[in-house]
Structures are given as structure tokens and as C-alpha cells.
Motif scaffolding. Structure first.
Motif, PDB file in Angstrom:
ATOM      1  N   UNK A  29      -6.296 -82.409  34.083  1.00 58.95           N
ATOM      2  CA  UNK A  29      -7.552 -81.815  33.661  1.00 58.95           C
ATOM      3  C   UNK A  29      -8.161 -81.055  34.828  1.00 58.95           C
ATOM      4  N   UNK A  30      -8.448 -79.780  34.589  1.00 56.75           N
ATOM      5  CA  UNK A  30      -9.045 -78.946  35.638  1.00 56.75           C
ATOM      6  C   UNK A  30     -10.132 -78.089  35.013  1.00 56.75           C
ATOM      7  N   UNK A  31     -11.348 -78.319  35.463  1.00 58.06           N
ATOM      8  CA  UNK A  31     -12.514 -77.586  34.984  1.00 58.06           C
ATOM      9  C   UNK A  31     -12.625 -77.645  33.462  1.00 58.06           C
ATOM     10  N   UNK A  32     -12.512 -78.855  32.961  1.00 58.03           N
ATOM     11  CA  UNK A  32     -12.663 -79.153  31.534  1.00 58.03           C
ATOM     12  C   UNK A  32     -11.579 -78.506  30.674  1.00 58.03           C
ATOM     13  N   UNK A  33     -10.441 -78.194  31.301  1.00 54.28           N
ATOM     14  CA  UNK A  33      -9.314 -77.647  30.549  1.00 54.28           C
ATOM     15  C   UNK A  33      -8.073 -78.449  30.891  1.00 54.28           C
ATOM     16  N   UNK A  34      -7.148 -78.514  29.917  1.00 54.92           N
ATOM     17  CA  UNK A  34      -5.915 -79.276  30.096  1.00 54.92           C
ATOM     18  C   UNK A  34      -4.766 -78.322  30.429  1.00 54.92           C
ATOM     19  N   UNK A  35      -3.944 -78.747  31.420  1.00 56.05           N
ATOM     20  CA  UNK A  35      -2.811 -77.922  31.850  1.00 56.05           C
ATOM     21  C   UNK A  35      -1.553 -78.780  31.924  1.00 56.05           C
ATOM     22  N   UNK A  36      -0.438 -78.172  31.493  1.00 54.82           N
ATOM     23  CA  UNK A  36       0.864 -78.812  31.594  1.00 54.82           C
ATOM     24  C   UNK A  36       1.585 -78.270  32.835  1.00 54.82           C
ATOM     25  N   UNK A  37       1.903 -79.173  33.775  1.00 54.47           N
ATOM     26  CA  UNK A  37       2.555 -78.769  35.022  1.00 54.47           C
ATOM     27  C   UNK A  37       3.996 -79.275  35.027  1.00 54.47           C
ATOM     28  N   UNK A  38       4.984 -78.387  35.069  1.00 59.94           N
ATOM     29  CA  UNK A  38       6.385 -78.819  35.162  1.00 59.94           C
ATOM     30  C   UNK A  38       6.632 -79.592  36.457  1.00 59.94           C
ATOM     31  N   UNK A  39       7.697 -80.406  36.491  1.00 55.72           N
ATOM     32  CA  UNK A  39       8.000 -81.185  37.702  1.00 55.72           C
ATOM     33  C   UNK A  39       8.209 -80.278  38.908  1.00 55.72           C
ATOM     34  N   UNK A  40       7.739 -80.725  40.065  1.00 48.74           N
ATOM     35  CA  UNK A  40       7.928 -80.030  41.337  1.00 48.74           C
ATOM     36  C   UNK A  40       7.590 -78.548  41.218  1.00 48.74           C
ATOM     37  N   UNK A  41       6.365 -78.259  40.816  1.00 46.54           N
ATOM     38  CA  UNK A  41       6.006 -76.860  40.590  1.00 46.54           C
ATOM     39  C   UNK A  41       4.574 -76.589  41.027  1.00 46.54           C
ATOM     40  N   UNK A  42       4.270 -75.291  41.132  1.00 42.50           N
ATOM     41  CA  UNK A  42       2.917 -74.831  41.453  1.00 42.50           C
ATOM     42  C   UNK A  42       2.535 -73.775  40.430  1.00 42.50           C
ATOM     43  N   UNK A  43       1.380 -73.926  39.814  1.00 46.44           N
ATOM     44  CA  UNK A  43       0.848 -72.936  38.882  1.00 46.44           C
ATOM     45  C   UNK A  43      -0.260 -72.159  39.577  1.00 46.44           C
ATOM     46  N   UNK A  44      -0.265 -70.820  39.382  1.00 45.09           N
ATOM     47  CA  UNK A  44      -1.270 -69.953  39.998  1.00 45.09           C
ATOM     48  C   UNK A  44      -2.218 -69.462  38.908  1.00 45.09           C
ATOM     49  N   UNK A  45      -3.509 -69.691  39.106  1.00 41.97           N
ATOM     50  CA  UNK A  45      -4.557 -69.266  38.190  1.00 41.97           C
ATOM     51  C   UNK A  45      -5.464 -68.283  38.936  1.00 41.97           C
ATOM     52  N   UNK A  46      -5.309 -66.967  38.766  1.00 41.28           N
ATOM     53  CA  UNK A  46      -6.085 -65.995  39.549  1.00 41.28           C
ATOM     54  C   UNK A  46      -7.571 -65.983  39.207  1.00 41.28           C
ATOM     55  N   UNK A  47      -7.938 -66.562  38.062  1.00 39.47           N
ATOM     56  CA  UNK A  47      -9.348 -66.628  37.658  1.00 39.47           C
ATOM     57  C   UNK A  47      -9.793 -68.054  37.416  1.00 39.47           C
ATOM     58  N   UNK A  48      -8.964 -69.036  37.862  1.00 41.58           N
ATOM     59  CA  UNK A  48      -9.226 -70.462  37.653  1.00 41.58           C
ATOM     60  C   UNK A  48      -9.229 -70.848  36.178  1.00 41.58           C
ATOM     61  N   UNK A  49      -8.664 -69.966  35.327  1.00 37.73           N
ATOM     62  CA  UNK A  49      -8.622 -70.246  33.892  1.00 37.73           C
ATOM     63  C   UNK A  49      -7.202 -70.071  33.355  1.00 37.73           C
ATOM     64  N   UNK A  50      -6.606 -68.919  33.603  1.00 38.56           N
ATOM     65  CA  UNK A  50      -5.315 -68.566  33.012  1.00 38.56           C
ATOM     66  C   UNK A  50      -4.183 -68.672  34.040  1.00 38.56           C
ATOM     67  N   UNK A  51      -3.075 -69.271  33.609  1.00 38.05           N
ATOM     68  CA  UNK A  51      -1.888 -69.383  34.453  1.00 38.05           C
ATOM     69  C   UNK A  51      -1.062 -68.109  34.313  1.00 38.05           C
ATOM     70  N   UNK A  52      -0.861 -67.401  35.421  1.00 35.26           N
ATOM     71  CA  UNK A  52      -0.036 -66.179  35.371  1.00 35.26           C
ATOM     72  C   UNK A  52       1.328 -66.388  36.024  1.00 35.26           C
ATOM     73  N   UNK A  53       1.520 -67.503  36.720  1.00 36.75           N
ATOM     74  CA  UNK A  53       2.819 -67.737  37.362  1.00 36.75           C
ATOM     75  C   UNK A  53       2.989 -69.224  37.617  1.00 36.75           C
ATOM     76  N   UNK A  54       4.211 -69.711  37.337  1.00 38.11           N
ATOM     77  CA  UNK A  54       4.582 -71.079  37.686  1.00 38.11           C
ATOM     78  C   UNK A  54       5.949 -71.036  38.367  1.00 38.11           C
TER      79      UNK A  54
END
Length: 392
Positions: free
Chosen positions: A97-122
């Protein structure tokens, strides 16, 4: 993005000319997918929010037992960038949970959110298709008529410029001017009762070649993990004087560990054992040795295409089948550069060990006959489009 090729003689112990071939740009300057495309997408994602990354205030906090967030946020309602990290290596995705939103993170990964809302790269999600590198044979050099040869000189004890009453250390003697150091001795007469003589050599270099009365006797080599190797070769001796020349070879310099300046390389023990072991000869200590640094072809710069004709060596036609491997032999041929702009490589899979030059420039060492733990040659294709002229 790219690895690096160690041309010439620049390499560590037992490392020939090589390139990190898993880099996004391969040795031929071609893109290796999906690494190239995936890395390009990563850099694009970072660049899209670079201003906030440089000006925002950084913070980090936990999102779970093995999950965390790094946030860069500008003041007064400015930009916001978030990196959501999952350090858990198990197969299942992690839900955070990040800023009242739910995110699915694959194992051993980093997700980039350029606006703290939308994931544009994992980092774990690869969207680029794989590609495959293919080679096409442009020219074959199997005909002996296309080649010339120059047989290098095997020095005798009396002709060597340096003499010493002990076995000298290889690296200090060559001063890194060459991989090769000749050890020679002579003026000994065998006892007639010495039957089935065997040349026994212990070396801390990488390779040793033995010549008895200018006749090739055999060779041996070590490996990166075994620092000393032994060579036992049956030899034939004359009733009178005999000359033994041993070519010590280094393939790169020591690469790790303490006190590198005190490392010893070169011959450590030289003996001739007779069949009955009662008559043996020890030449390790208190015996005069002759030394020659490098090969004659190196001194003549036989590979130089702009060589002075007065000092040019005499090349001859090959007097044997190309499949007959002759030690200490230089080979030369000429060819037209292939048409087009594609990378050009030399396939040296039929060679043994040595160094190659194209238009006077060293493309590096090769040691095709030295296999990896998987039983393959470490490198057979040598790319040198940069050294080719349009006419040769």
C-alpha cells in the motif's frame, strides 16, 4: 552499455583477448536484445522525471518486511517520484500500500512511478523481444597457396645476449616487453649409460615449449588455479654436446592477491632423468644459463605492413599441409575487405595459441586450444573491422 576488448597483450593471467559479450552492445557494436531495449526504457523512465529527482527532497520508508519506498518530492505541490522496491526473491508478487493505493511488485524488482501514482517501468517486466546474432562466411583461407610462413629462430646457448648462473625470474627479465623468454643451456655430455632420458621441467609461468638440439620435443601448460605445472618429455640426446632451449610463456600478468610485486614466474626446476634413475642431471642451480627475451619475429616487427625492405624477413611458401601445426611459425596472408558496413570477424577456431595482427595492429592473443571448464574454447571469433583497409 558496452564491455571492453583488451587488444594486444593487455590482460590478466590466463586471460586472452576477450569482451564481455553479455553487454547490451556486443563486441561487434550490435544491440543485444532484450538488454539494450530494456536498459533504454529504464533510462527513458529516469529521464522523464530527472528534474524532480535532482530538486526534490528524498525520503524512504518501509512498505513491508522486504519492501520499501524511496520518494523524491518537491515543495509547494511540485513533482513527486517514487521507487517501490521488492527485495523478496520468492515467486509470488508482493502487494503493498502506497499513498492509499495498492501495487503489485514482482519478486526482486523496482517499480518507477514518475508522478507517485502510475507505474511506467518495472525492472522485472521485459517488454522487448529477443534477437539473435548470426554470422555469414565471407571468405575461407584453407588453401596453402594463399599463405606464406616465417619460421622463428631457436636460440642456442652461445648466441644468447644474457647469461646467469641461476634460473632468472620471467617477468623481471622480460620487463613486459614480450610474453616470451628463452632459457637455454648446453656444453654438457651425457653418460652412455643414460638410457631413455626424460626432460623434467617445473615452471611457475603459464606455458613451456622444449627444443632439444633445435628439434621440438613437446610442451605443457598450467591454469589459473594451479600455479605450478610439470613437464616430463622423453628426449633424444647426442653422444657429444647437446643444446636445450626452453621457451617460457606468460599469457597475462598476475591479477589478484597480496604482494604482486614479489610473484615468481618462469622455470623453477630443470633436470634430465635417465631410465635407471641412477644417472640424472640437475641444471637448476650452479649451472650457466643463456637468456633471450622475445621472439625474432617480434624484434623484426614481422607483422608491420610498413616495414623497411632492408630489414624485412624472408617469407617462404608453406611446405606442409595447413593442418600440420608447426610451433614458432608466423603465417601471413592478404585479403580484400568484405563489401558493406557490417562488422567483420576472424574465425581462429582452427588455430592453437599465439597472437594475431591485422594491418600491423595487434588484435590480441588467442588460445583456442585452451578449453574452459565446459570443454569449449574461450573465444574463437575476433572482430577487427576497425583495422581493415578497403584494399587489404
Amino acid at each position: 552499455y558496452h564491455g571492453g576488448t583488451n587488444f594486444g597483450r593487455t590482460a590478466s593471467a590466463y586471460i586472452i583477448t576477450s569482451y564481455y559479450d553479455q553487454a547490451p552492445l556486443d563486441e561487434y557494436g550490435l544491440t543485444r536484445q532484450p538488454k539494450w531495449g530494456h536498459l533504454k526504457e529504464l533510462h527513458g523512465a529516469i529521464n522523464s522525471c530527472s528534474e524532480t529527482l535532482l530538486q526534490g527532497n528524498p525520503s524512504n520508508f518501509s512498505l513491508g518486511q522486504l519492501q520499501e519506498a524511496y520518494v523524491f518530492e518537491e515543495e509547494a505541490g511540485g513533482g513527486c517520484v517514487a521507487f517501490l522496491i521488492n527485495n523478496d526473491g520468492r515467486d509470488d508478487n508482493a502487494t503493498v500500500q502506497f499513498r492509499n493505493m495498492s501495487f503489485q511488485l514482482p519478486p526482486k524488482s523496482i517499480s518507477i512511478l514518475p508522478d507517485c501514482i502510475n507505474v511506467i517501468f518495472n525492472t522485472a517486466k521485459v517488454n522487448v523481444e529477443y534477437n539473435e546474432r548470426r554470422t555469414n562466411v565471407s571468405e575461407v583461407f584453407n588453401e596453402a597457396e594463399r599463405w606464406q610462413q616465417f619460421k622463428d629462430l631457436i636460440p642456442n646457448f652461445l648466441d644468447t645476449p644474457l647469461k646467469a648462473d641461476t634460473l632468472l625470474e620471467h617477468m623481471n627479465t622480460t620487463k613486459d616487453k614480450s610474453d616470451y623468454l628463452w632459457y637455454t643451456f648446453s656444453s654438457f655430455q651425457t653418460n652412455s649409460s643414460c638410457t631413455e632420458p626424460v626432460l623434467h621441467v617445473e615452471s611457475l609461468a603459464h606455458v613451456a615449449h622444449a627444443f632439444v638440439n633445435n628439434i621440438y620435443a613437446g610442451a605443457a601448460h598450467g591454469n589459473h588455479d594451479v600455479k605450478k605445472f610439470t613437464m616430463d618429455i622423453p628426449i633424444g640426446l647426442n653422444d657429444g654436446m647437446n643444446n636445450i632451449s626452453i621457451l617460457s610463456v606468460m599469457a597475462g600478468l598476475p591479477d589478484s592477491g597480496a604482494f604482486l610485486e614479489k610473484r615468481f614466474a618462469g622455470l623453477a626446476t630443470v633436470e634430465i632423468h635417465c631410465g635407471d634413475m641412477e644417472n640424472s642431471y640437475n641444471f637448476t642451480n650452479n649451472y650457466t644459463w643463456g637468456y633471450e627475451v622475445g621472439l625474432l619475429g617480434e624484434k623484426l616487427q614481422i607483422y608491420n605492413t610498413e616495414q623497411n625492405l632492408e630489414n624485412a624477413p624472408e617469407w617462404t611458401k608453406i611446405d606442409q599441409d595447413l593442418s600440420s601445426k608447426q610451433p614458432l611459425t608466423w603465417y601471413k596472408t592478404a585479403f580484400d575487405a568484405p563489401v558493406g558496413d557490417d562488422p567483420v570477424a576472424l574465425n581462429l577456431s582452427s588455430m592453437g595459441k599465439g597472437e594475431a595482427w591485422v594491418n600491423g595492429l595487434s588484435v590480441g592473443r588467442y588460445w583456442v586450444s585452451f578449453y574452459t571448464s565446459e570443454g569449449n574454447s574461450s573465444q574463437t571469433l575476433y572482430v577487427y573491422i576497425y583495422f581493415l583497409h578497403t584494399y587489404t
